[in-house]
Write an enzyme that holds these catalytic residues in place. Structure first.
Site, PDB file in Angstrom:
ATOM      1  N   GLU A  74      -3.771   2.360  -5.225  1.00 28.06           N
ATOM      2  CA  GLU A  74      -2.318   2.247  -5.079  1.00 28.06           C
ATOM      3  C   GLU A  74      -1.948   1.027  -4.249  1.00 28.06           C
ATOM      4  O   GLU A  74      -0.926   0.999  -3.594  1.00 28.06           O
ATOM      5  CB  GLU A  74      -1.737   3.533  -4.477  1.00 28.06           C
TER       6      GLU A  74
ATOM      7  N   ASP B 182       0.886  -1.154   0.000  1.00 26.67           N
ATOM      8  CA  ASP B 182       0.000   0.000   0.000  1.00 26.67           C
ATOM      9  C   ASP B 182       0.926   1.205   0.000  1.00 26.67           C
ATOM     10  O   ASP B 182       1.633   1.449   0.976  1.00 26.67           O
ATOM     11  CB  ASP B 182      -0.904  -0.016   1.228  1.00 26.67           C
ATOM     12  N   ILE B 183       0.954   1.916  -1.082  1.00 29.83           N
ATOM     13  CA  ILE B 183       1.939   2.979  -1.254  1.00 29.83           C
ATOM     14  C   ILE B 183       1.526   4.193  -0.423  1.00 29.83           C
ATOM     15  O   ILE B 183       0.502   4.833  -0.680  1.00 29.83           O
ATOM     16  CB  ILE B 183       2.080   3.338  -2.745  1.00 29.83           C
TER      17      ILE B 183
END
Length: 158
Positions: free
Chosen positions: A128, A84-85
């Site tokens: 993302e 999970d950016i």
């Protein structure tokens, strides 16, 4: 000319009117190469994320469910890696969605380079979020893949 084509073959044995014994075979062969190519294209569109070329969330969910059931049935390990950016919204807000998309493409490519030879499944699970299903790895192998993935993503300098 030596190239391969997909053929749909149908046949039927025909009985005689008087003897009721098979007298001949009747059949057709139809070139369905174009149809097969379209089916492959549609399957790709249904399963692949258009931006990252990783599998999409739908395919990921189906595969994960199947792998969990297989792991339970055969009592084999199964790991899930989720990236999970952090602060990705800031990238989009500061540099624009085009740059955000480019960053996601680079991250997906780096992750794919890490796992492509292992037969694992990588998917874009959300905006993302990227997930990898690790089929039957030992814990040390899963941990190593996780570290390698983090190192590659960090090295991108995004």
């Amino acid at each position: 000319d030596g190239h391969w084509v997909n053929i749909l073959a149908r046949g039927n044995a025909v009985r005689g009117k008087v003897s009721n014994e098979y007298e001949r075979l009747v059949g057709t062969h139809v070139d369905i190469t174009e149809r097969k190519q379209m089916e492959a294209r549609l399957e790709r569109l249904a399963n692949i994320d258009g931006l990252t070329n990783l599998y999409n969330r739908i395919h990921f969910n189906e595969t994960l469910e199947n792998e969990v059931q297989r792991a339970i049935r055969y009592k084999t390990p199964l790991s899930l890696l989720m990236l999970d950016i952090d602060y990705f919204k800031n990238v989009n807000d500061t540099y624009g969605h085009q740059e955000g998309d480019t960053a996601l493409i680079c991250i997906a490519g780096a992750l794919w380079d890490t796992i492509k030879s292992t037969g694992e499944l990588a998917a874009r699970a959300g905006g993302e979020e990227i997930c990898v299903v690790l089929k039957a790895p030992e814990l040390a192998g899963a941990r190593q893949l996780c570290e390698d993935s983090g190192t590659l993503v960090s090295a991108l300098g995004i």
